[in-house]
Design an enzyme around this catalytic site. Structure first.
Site, PDB file in Angstrom:
ATOM      1  N   HIS A 131      30.141  15.593  42.051  1.00 48.19           N
ATOM      2  CA  HIS A 131      28.803  15.565  41.468  1.00 48.19           C
ATOM      3  C   HIS A 131      27.740  15.593  42.553  1.00 48.19           C
ATOM      4  CE1 HIS A 131      30.306  14.049  37.357  1.00 48.19           C
ATOM      5  NE2 HIS A 131      30.079  15.337  37.352  1.00 48.19           N
ATOM      6  N   ARG A 154      43.989  33.035  33.341  1.00 47.51           N
ATOM      7  CA  ARG A 154      45.393  33.181  33.773  1.00 47.51           C
ATOM      8  C   ARG A 154      46.114  31.853  33.496  1.00 47.51           C
ATOM      9  NH1 ARG A 154      42.976  36.386  38.265  1.00 47.51           N
ATOM     10  NH2 ARG A 154      44.137  38.351  38.426  1.00 47.51           N
ATOM     11  N   ARG A 190      45.023  34.751  28.420  1.00 48.98           N
ATOM     12  CA  ARG A 190      46.179  35.625  28.605  1.00 48.98           C
ATOM     13  C   ARG A 190      47.444  34.798  28.470  1.00 48.98           C
ATOM     14  NH1 ARG A 190      47.313  38.688  34.116  1.00 48.98           N
ATOM     15  NH2 ARG A 190      47.877  36.625  34.862  1.00 48.98           N
ATOM     16  N   GLU A 236      48.464  47.626  32.052  1.00 47.72           N
ATOM     17  CA  GLU A 236      48.723  47.512  33.494  1.00 47.72           C
ATOM     18  C   GLU A 236      50.025  48.184  33.890  1.00 47.72           C
ATOM     19  OE1 GLU A 236      48.566  43.345  34.561  1.00 47.72           O
ATOM     20  OE2 GLU A 236      49.653  42.711  32.792  1.00 47.72           O
ATOM     21  N   ASN A 263      45.185  45.594  39.027  1.00 49.88           N
ATOM     22  CA  ASN A 263      45.983  45.125  40.176  1.00 49.88           C
ATOM     23  C   ASN A 263      47.416  45.630  40.023  1.00 49.88           C
ATOM     24  OD1 ASN A 263      43.702  43.680  40.782  1.00 49.88           O
ATOM     25  ND2 ASN A 263      44.494  41.735  40.029  1.00 49.88           N
ATOM     26  N   ASP A 264      47.944  45.477  38.809  1.00 49.86           N
ATOM     27  CA  ASP A 264      49.302  45.944  38.560  1.00 49.86           C
ATOM     28  C   ASP A 264      49.341  47.447  38.260  1.00 49.86           C
ATOM     29  OD1 ASP A 264      51.093  43.772  38.923  1.00 49.86           O
ATOM     30  OD2 ASP A 264      50.176  42.812  37.188  1.00 49.86           O
ATOM     31  N   ARG A 311      51.976  45.433  45.598  1.00 51.94           N
ATOM     32  CA  ARG A 311      50.616  44.918  45.854  1.00 51.94           C
ATOM     33  C   ARG A 311      50.592  43.809  46.893  1.00 51.94           C
ATOM     34  NH1 ARG A 311      49.236  42.021  39.981  1.00 51.94           N
ATOM     35  NH2 ARG A 311      48.019  40.440  41.032  1.00 51.94           N
ATOM     36  N   CYS A 323      39.931  43.718  34.180  1.00 48.94           N
ATOM     37  CA  CYS A 323      39.896  42.400  34.825  1.00 48.94           C
ATOM     38  C   CYS A 323      40.643  42.359  36.165  1.00 48.94           C
ATOM     39  CB  CYS A 323      40.435  41.326  33.889  1.00 48.94           C
ATOM     40  SG  CYS A 323      42.117  41.646  33.337  1.00 48.94           S
TER      41      CYS A 323
END
Ligand code: PEP
Ligand code: MG
Length: 590
Positions: A200, A307, A343, A442, A465-466, A476, A513
């Protein structure tokens, strides 16, 4: 350990938590470790001690309420909420009951009993493997000192009113309530030995726009009041005795970064809309429920990719339906009415659970991963599906499956969802009947059968990405072939375009994404290819929005047309980057 650099200069490195640069002499605050008196009570003294304790709680509540009002007036209701958490701690019945029980059973004075209980609380919180909860230990200590102060007549916190010159505070730690009351004209910045980005104290420093660095280990015992330092809240540095050369270099950095910071802040509440009116949904990717605050702070419009596998990692047992339900509800209700795309589990590839003892595979990225794993481990999958479905009534929840390669997998997953819905109906547990379900695109085969998939989902989300690794056969994770991992390869451009077209034919929307979505050089191309949503890391949301708002959709469409006929990945990249640089030169270093 500080590092000696230029003559007489010493650099301390910590965690940057509030941006900005300042330079002044330091005020080093000592560690206030007052002794808490302890003594035994006679039976007849017990009621008076309980009364003292209750009186101190009431006084503390009034004080915190007062600070809350001041903060709310000066900084807004959101920051004042921090003190709501302090008030809740004070009202915690276990804390009160345990203290009173100790006074009665062990016949110890009120401050000793309260100190013991509060310390135990703070230590338990500090030991939890969760950064957010660990930071709540600091809140507990803050509240505890205030209650003790009220019982023992201590002055609470340092008195900055005496300061005649602006200074930088160096301290072992700063409590949130001290931080909230810092006067920006006198305190130019602060640096502490301990702390983290989610404390905080750090949140307040950002709201107050006071540059701050935390986690400097022992800076408070290395510096003495009066020494000159430069504090760099962008990079997490405190520089003792900065040389003229350092000051000169900082002059440039400060001007550039402050300028950029202001530009990005100016679009915080605006929509991601191009100059000629094309609206893009700009969402954030998150890995854990505690990231929700960063989504809001970044100015994103919800979560485009949650994720969930990180709920399963770093623990010895699988998360229960209840554990998951709580995490999903936390995100969905905090961001409501903004969408949260959850997901389903994507284990395998480079993400393993050591306690599941899964067999070692020759090609894990081509193996038992994501939806393939879930469709075989159905009990585990059902637990997650039930948790997501139950959370769907708490906000705008959507769900998507990773690694869909064809229609059969999608239909099997949907059938399991229908089965879980049936169970929930039987159990009388509510869920949203109209929950939107999407497929991640993907795997190249998914693009080729996108029309068939589109009949069974409400949206697509491109996991580039995939998609890049599977299309170009480039691991990757392998550095040696990283040069072959080309997001602007003509094949990738065609696949993205085909996905968008299939979605449009069926009236669906398409998100993206993968990491591509947050790369300023590639954003013009992605807009031109027609994606409806970009979901990027929280830290990239402000610059992505800034760039989108400075692009013309018609220019990006022209760019995409040119890319369709271009054979060279580097040329497509250069053209897209060129458009981005022209629109927002400040996002590029040179
Ligand atoms: C992707 O593949 O682009 C994606 C977003 O998923 P992950 O990176 O988690 O595989
Ligand atoms: Mg993926």
């Amino acid at each position: 350990m500080p590092t000696a650099t230029r003559l007489g200069e010493k650099v301390f490195r910590g965690i940057p938590v509030s941006p900005g640069v300042c330079r002044a002499s330091v005020l080093v605050l000592g560690n206030r470790k007052e002794e808490v008196p302890a003594f035994q009570l006679r039976d007849e003294e017990i009621p008076a001690q309980i009364e003292r304790f209750e009186h101190a709680l009431v006084t503390t509540r009034q004080q915190i309420g007062q600070i809350q009002k001041q903060v709310s007036a000066a900084m807004g209701a959101k920051d004042a909420l921090i003190f709501e958490a302090h008030l809740l701690l004070l009202e915690d019945p276990t804390l009160m009951d345990e203290t009173i029980r100790l006074i009665r059973d062990q016949k110890v004075n009120a401050e000793k009993a309260f100190h013991q209980v509060a310390q135990k609380y703070a230590e338990t919180l500090a030991a939890i493997d969760d950064e957010y909860l660990r930071e709540r230990a600091a809140d507990m200590r803050d509240v505890c000192s205030r209650v003790l102060g009220n019982m023992l007549g201590w002055d609470y916190g340092p008195d900055f009113h005496q300061l005649t010159q602006p200074c930088i505070i160096i301290s072992q730690d700063l409590t949130p309530s001290t931080t909230a009351q810092l006067d920006r004209t006198k305190i130019l910045g602060f640096a502490t030995d301990v702390g983290s980005k989610t404390s905080h104290t750090a949140i307040l420093a950002r709201s107050l726009e006071i540059p701050a660095v935390v986690g400097l280990s022992d800076i408070s015992s290395q510096l003495i009041t009066g020494q000159q330092v430069l504090l760099d809240g962008f990079n997490g540095l405190v520089i003792l005795n900065p040389t003229d050369q350092t000051l000169f270099e900082y002059g440039h950095l400060v001007r550039r970064q402050l300028d950029l910071h202001q530009k990005l802040e100016s679009v915080h509440d605006a929509a991601a809309i191009t100059l000629d009116g094309r609206r893009i949904i700009l969402s954030a990717n998150i890995e854990q429920a505690q990231d929700t605050g960063s989504v809001q702070a970044a100015g994103a419009e919800g979560v485009g990719l949650f994720r969930t596998e990180f709920l399963y990692l770093n623990r010895d047992v699988l998360p229960s339906e209840e554990d998951q339900f709580q995490a999903y509800v936390q995100v969905a209700s905090a961001l409501k009415p903004q969408p949260v795309v959850i997901r389903t589990l994507d284990l395998g590839g480079d993400k393993f659970l050591s306690h599941l003892h899964l067999p070692k595979e020759m090609n894990p990225f081509l193996g038992w991963r994501a939806i393939r794993f879930c469709l075989q481990e159905r009990d585990l999958f059902r637990i997650q599906l039930r948790a997501i479905l139950r959370a769907s009534v708490y906000g705008n929840v959507k769900m998507m499956y990773p690694m869909i390669s064809g229609l059969d997998e999608l239909q099997q997953a949907n059938a399991l969802v229908a089965e879980c819905q049936e169970q929930l109906r039987r159990d009388n547990l509510p869920f949203n009947d109209h929950l939107e379900i999407g497929a991640m695109i993907e795997i190249p085969s998914a693009v080729l059968v996108a029309d068939a998939l589109a009949n069974h989902v409400q949206f697509f989300s491109l996991g580039t990405n995939d998609l890049i690794q599977y299309t170009l056969a480039v691991d990757r994770l392998n550095e040696r072939i990283a040069h072959l991992y080309e997001p602007t390869h003509p094949a990738i451009i065609k696949l993205i375009h085909q996905t968008v077209q299939a979605a449009q034919r069926h009236g669906l929307w398409t998100g993206l994404c993968g990491e591509m979505a947050g790369d300023p050089s590639l954003i013009p191309l992605l807009l031109g290819l027609g994606v409806d949503e970009l979901s990027v890391a929280c830290s990239l949301v402000p610059q992505t929005k800034y760039l989108i708002r400075r692009l013309r959709f018609s220019d990006t469409q022209e760019l995409a047309q040119a890319a369709f006929t271009c054979e060279s990945p580097s040329e497509i990249l250069a053209r897209s980057e060129n458009l981005a640089r022209k629109a927002a030169p400040c996002l590029f270093k040179d």
